[in-house]
Design an enzyme around this catalytic site. Structure first.
Site, PDB file in Angstrom:
ATOM      1  N   LYS A 148       0.831  -1.177   0.000  1.00 53.57           N
ATOM      2  CA  LYS A 148       0.000   0.000   0.000  1.00 53.57           C
ATOM      3  C   LYS A 148       0.879   1.246   0.000  1.00 53.57           C
ATOM      4  O   LYS A 148       2.048   1.103   0.347  1.00 53.57           O
ATOM      5  CB  LYS A 148      -0.999  -0.020   1.156  1.00 53.57           C
ATOM      6  CG  LYS A 148      -0.406   0.236   2.530  1.00 53.57           C
ATOM      7  CD  LYS A 148      -1.445   0.209   3.595  1.00 53.57           C
ATOM      8  CE  LYS A 148      -1.981   1.567   3.938  1.00 53.57           C
ATOM      9  NZ  LYS A 148      -1.147   2.351   4.852  1.00 53.57           N
ATOM     10  N   HIS A 178      -1.694  -5.256   5.427  1.00 56.73           N
ATOM     11  CA  HIS A 178      -1.052  -6.090   6.456  1.00 56.73           C
ATOM     12  C   HIS A 178      -1.974  -6.388   7.644  1.00 56.73           C
ATOM     13  O   HIS A 178      -1.730  -7.310   8.398  1.00 56.73           O
ATOM     14  CB  HIS A 178       0.281  -5.478   6.914  1.00 56.73           C
ATOM     15  CG  HIS A 178       0.131  -4.388   7.920  1.00 56.73           C
ATOM     16  ND1 HIS A 178      -0.146  -3.093   7.570  1.00 56.73           N
ATOM     17  CD2 HIS A 178       0.205  -4.395   9.276  1.00 56.73           C
ATOM     18  CE1 HIS A 178      -0.231  -2.349   8.665  1.00 56.73           C
ATOM     19  NE2 HIS A 178      -0.021  -3.116   9.714  1.00 56.73           N
ATOM     20  N   LYS A 182      -2.929 -10.185  10.548  1.00 52.94           N
ATOM     21  CA  LYS A 182      -2.999 -10.258  12.010  1.00 52.94           C
ATOM     22  C   LYS A 182      -3.958 -11.363  12.425  1.00 52.94           C
ATOM     23  O   LYS A 182      -5.085 -11.426  11.938  1.00 52.94           O
ATOM     24  CB  LYS A 182      -3.489  -8.921  12.591  1.00 52.94           C
ATOM     25  CG  LYS A 182      -2.525  -7.758  12.377  1.00 52.94           C
ATOM     26  CD  LYS A 182      -3.101  -6.490  12.976  1.00 52.94           C
ATOM     27  CE  LYS A 182      -2.360  -5.251  12.526  1.00 52.94           C
ATOM     28  NZ  LYS A 182      -1.092  -5.024  13.165  1.00 52.94           N
ATOM     29  N   GLU A 216      -3.351   5.192  17.613  1.00 52.77           N
ATOM     30  CA  GLU A 216      -1.913   4.962  17.788  1.00 52.77           C
ATOM     31  C   GLU A 216      -1.336   6.014  18.724  1.00 52.77           C
ATOM     32  O   GLU A 216      -1.722   7.192  18.643  1.00 52.77           O
ATOM     33  CB  GLU A 216      -1.195   5.047  16.436  1.00 52.77           C
ATOM     34  CG  GLU A 216      -1.622   3.946  15.487  1.00 52.77           C
ATOM     35  CD  GLU A 216      -0.820   3.991  14.201  1.00 52.77           C
ATOM     36  OE1 GLU A 216       0.193   3.288  14.127  1.00 52.77           O
ATOM     37  OE2 GLU A 216      -1.200   4.736  13.285  1.00 52.77           O
ATOM     38  N   ASP A 235      -4.371   6.902   4.641  1.00 53.39           N
ATOM     39  CA  ASP A 235      -3.408   5.960   5.196  1.00 53.39           C
ATOM     40  C   ASP A 235      -4.087   4.750   5.849  1.00 53.39           C
ATOM     41  O   ASP A 235      -3.549   3.648   5.816  1.00 53.39           O
ATOM     42  CB  ASP A 235      -2.556   6.699   6.246  1.00 53.39           C
ATOM     43  CG  ASP A 235      -1.363   5.887   6.726  1.00 53.39           C
ATOM     44  OD1 ASP A 235      -0.778   5.159   5.897  1.00 53.39           O
ATOM     45  OD2 ASP A 235      -0.996   5.998   7.914  1.00 53.39           O
ATOM     46  N   HIS A 240      -7.143  -0.521   5.964  1.00 51.17           N
ATOM     47  CA  HIS A 240      -7.214  -1.267   7.220  1.00 51.17           C
ATOM     48  C   HIS A 240      -8.612  -1.229   7.875  1.00 51.17           C
ATOM     49  O   HIS A 240      -9.168  -2.256   8.229  1.00 51.17           O
ATOM     50  CB  HIS A 240      -6.189  -0.740   8.225  1.00 51.17           C
ATOM     51  CG  HIS A 240      -4.781  -0.716   7.692  1.00 51.17           C
ATOM     52  ND1 HIS A 240      -4.318  -1.632   6.789  1.00 51.17           N
ATOM     53  CD2 HIS A 240      -3.739   0.115   7.938  1.00 51.17           C
ATOM     54  CE1 HIS A 240      -3.042  -1.369   6.510  1.00 51.17           C
ATOM     55  NE2 HIS A 240      -2.680  -0.313   7.188  1.00 51.17           N
ATOM     56  N   LYS A 330      -3.079   9.503  15.131  1.00 53.93           N
ATOM     57  CA  LYS A 330      -1.718   9.345  15.672  1.00 53.93           C
ATOM     58  C   LYS A 330      -1.548  10.272  16.876  1.00 53.93           C
ATOM     59  O   LYS A 330      -2.310  11.225  17.043  1.00 53.93           O
ATOM     60  CB  LYS A 330      -0.713   9.731  14.595  1.00 53.93           C
ATOM     61  CG  LYS A 330      -0.801   8.815  13.374  1.00 53.93           C
ATOM     62  CD  LYS A 330       0.570   8.417  12.898  1.00 53.93           C
ATOM     63  CE  LYS A 330       0.508   7.588  11.663  1.00 53.93           C
ATOM     64  NZ  LYS A 330       0.584   6.151  11.908  1.00 53.93           N
TER      65      LYS A 330
HETATM   66  C1  BG6 Z   1       0.342   1.404   8.107  1.00 54.70           C
HETATM   67  C2  BG6 Z   1       0.231   2.898   8.122  1.00 54.70           C
HETATM   68  O1  BG6 Z   1      -0.266   0.874   6.977  1.00 54.70           O
HETATM   69  O2  BG6 Z   1      -0.292   0.883   9.272  1.00 54.70           O
HETATM   70  C3  BG6 Z   1       0.871   3.457   9.371  1.00 54.70           C
HETATM   71  O3  BG6 Z   1       0.873   3.437   6.974  1.00 54.70           O
HETATM   72  C4  BG6 Z   1       0.290   2.822  10.616  1.00 54.70           C
HETATM   73  O4  BG6 Z   1       0.715   4.873   9.437  1.00 54.70           O
HETATM   74  C5  BG6 Z   1       0.308   1.302  10.492  1.00 54.70           C
HETATM   75  O5  BG6 Z   1       1.074   3.224  11.719  1.00 54.70           O
HETATM   76  C6  BG6 Z   1      -0.460   0.666  11.636  1.00 54.70           C
HETATM   77  O6  BG6 Z   1      -0.256  -0.720  11.624  1.00 54.70           O
HETATM   78  P1  BG6 Z   1      -0.079  -1.559  12.949  1.00 54.70           P
HETATM   79  O7  BG6 Z   1       0.148  -2.950  12.482  1.00 54.70           O
HETATM   80  O8  BG6 Z   1       1.066  -0.958  13.686  1.00 54.70           O
HETATM   81  O9  BG6 Z   1      -1.363  -1.386  13.683  1.00 54.70           O
END
Ligand code: BG6
Length: 481
Positions: A148, A178, A182, A216, A235, A240, A330
């Protein structure tokens, strides 16, 4: 997902993994550790070879040394690292692809992994095809993994799909999200479809609303240039958060096959109601944490959001009238990724002195990270002479029951890619449906509708996000209340 329920995992077939961006952060931090874990789990064998492609001067040993940093320090990694070689080249030049072809020689199965900035995705796939490297035979697959961000908006994502699919087949394309690697995300399907009591109430008769949070605590860090061109919505949301929403909202697939599951997920995304510009303004909240504009490579006048909250409707028979509230940001109070399903109140309170309005609702909380688990909030009688109902929680924590952790999520994705299982990868239509659902918000904001509120670092985000729910008589759940 629960695709291989009774079979012991088998070793992936022999293959060469070509990583474009082999010296980059993704390769070092996530891909290589995942490969080393696959090796120690016996899921890849001695016949897996890796070629890392980068633009820097260097040789095999320098590449390997750079990859050591995040790799587990075990014998498996020592053997695997010996099968990694470096190829230096410019992704935009035909020479690189001729050299790569020569290097690959008679290699059979190949996965090309695009761990590069997004502008190279389309051109690399075209060049691979032009060099004849994407042609499959009965005994040799050719697959491409695309990281991505897949596009920047609906038009660019559609154009990228078109560019890629004009030279390769959809079956060869593995679009990465990704989150799907999980364990706890994959567990949403099992929670829903292996627990009949739950599925029976999983609809608008019993569910009041759904909240999906990916908060986050970390800030943008060193990713200023990327982030300032992207923002929180692009993002995190069409990828996600929408994957989570699709898993929560989908109908039971008629088989546990990649296409059956992906079709049901795509249907949820295509059912997201298109808001008018005024609705997009009212139902989309943006925030930026204090100090963001001082981040390296961020414009000092940046209006890019580091927080977003949306209220969406999924217009299907099952979900009519049930709002989905999504938020991500964030530099917040705590890391917390969770799905909270709030059930409707009892129709009538039978308990003296306990007004219906005072009874907290039943809730199912799928805690995806950290502290992975599932909680069910329900009511019991407070012991004593008075008939009073009080809330309690049933809480299941993965860590109490299973050995978890130490995995990046990329293990599953790489392994599935080698096996040719596309379940956990986004199909072209899912990607486009995701962008189509957020496009009205992007359009409204581009026209200057709505403001970007500032919020304090370490807080729960902008006030507007709380107001978005308060307007509907609701409140956010969890540590990010
Ligand atoms: C990424 C984003 O795809 O996912 C990031 O670009 C983000 O900004 C991250 O921090 C979050 O993934 P995870 O696995 O840390 O929850």
């Amino acid at each position: 997902m629960a695709r291989r329920p009774s079979k012991a995992p088998r070793q992936a077939p022999p293959a060469t993994l070509v990583i474009f961006g082999g010296t980059g952060d993704l390769a070092r931090r996530l891909l290589v550790p995942a490969l080393a874990h696959l090796c120690s789990d016996g899921l890849i064998g001695e016949d897996l070879h890796i070629i890392g492609i980068g633009s820097r001067e260097g040789d095999d040993e320098e590449l390997r040394a750079g990859l050591d940093e995040f790799a587990p320090k075990n014998a498996c990694w020592q053997r695997l690292r010996g099968r990694i070689t470096y190829l230096r080249g410019d992704f935009t030049k035909p020479d690189l692809f001729a050299e790569l072809k020569a290097r690959l020689g008679e290699a059979g199965n190949i996965v090309f992994y695009l761990a590069t900035p997004a502008q190279f995705f389309g051109p690399i796939v075209e060049s691979l095809a032009k060099a004849g490297l994407m042609e499959e035979s009965r005994d040799a697959f050719r697959r491409v993994a695309v990281e991505k961000p897949f596009g920047h908006d609906l038009a660019s994502a559609t154009a990228l799909n078109k560019q890629i699919l004009s030279v390769v087949d959809e079956q060869q394309v593995y679009r990465i999200d990704h989150f799907l690697g999980k364990e706890t995300v994959q567990n949403i399907l099992v929670a829903r479809f292996a627990n009949p009591w739950l599925e029976a109430v999983w609809n608008n008769r019993y569910i009041d609303h759904v909240q999906i949070t990916a908060a986050e605590a970390i800030d943008v860090g060193t990713r200023g240039a990327f982030y300032d061109a992207t923002g929180a919505l692009r993002d995190m949301v069409p990828n996600h958060l929408f994957q989570l929403m699709a898993l929560v909202g989908m109908e039971p697939p008629n088989a546990l096959t990649a296409d059956a599951i992906r079709t049901e997920k795509a249907k949820v995304l295509t059912a997201v109601r298109t808001p008018t510009p005024a609705e997009a303004k009212a139902d989309g909240v943006r925030g930026q944490y204090q100090g963001y504009r001082k981040t390296a490579e961020v414009s000092p006048k940046s209006n890019v959001e580091t927080y977003v909250a949306l209220k969406l409707w999924v217009d299907t028979w099952r979900w009519a009238g049930v709002p989905f509230y999504l938020r991500t940001g964030k530099a917040l109070k705590a890391r917390d990724t969770e799905v909270v399903v709030t059930f409707k109140p009892v129709p009538l309170s039978l308990f003296r002195d306990t007004a219906v309005a005072k009874l907290p609702p039943n809730r199912l909380i799928l805690q995806l990270q950290p502290n992975e688990g599932i909680d069910l909030d329900f009511m019991v009688k407070q012991p004593g002479p008075k008939m009073e109902a009080v809330p309690v929680a049933l809480d299941f924590r993965y860590a109490d029951r299973f050995t978890i952790g130490g995995r990046t999520g990329y293990e599953t994705l790489i392994y599935d890619m080698l096996l040719g299982d596309q379940t956990l990868f986004q199909r072209a239509d899912q990607i486009e449906a995701g962008w189509a659902a957020v496009q009205p918000f992007l359009d409204a904001w581009a026209k200057g509708k709505g403001k970007v509120e500032t919020y304090k670092r370490g807080s729960t985000g902008p006030k507007g996000a709380a107001e978005l729910l308060a307007r509907d008589g609701r409140a956010w759940h969890g540590v990010q209340k």
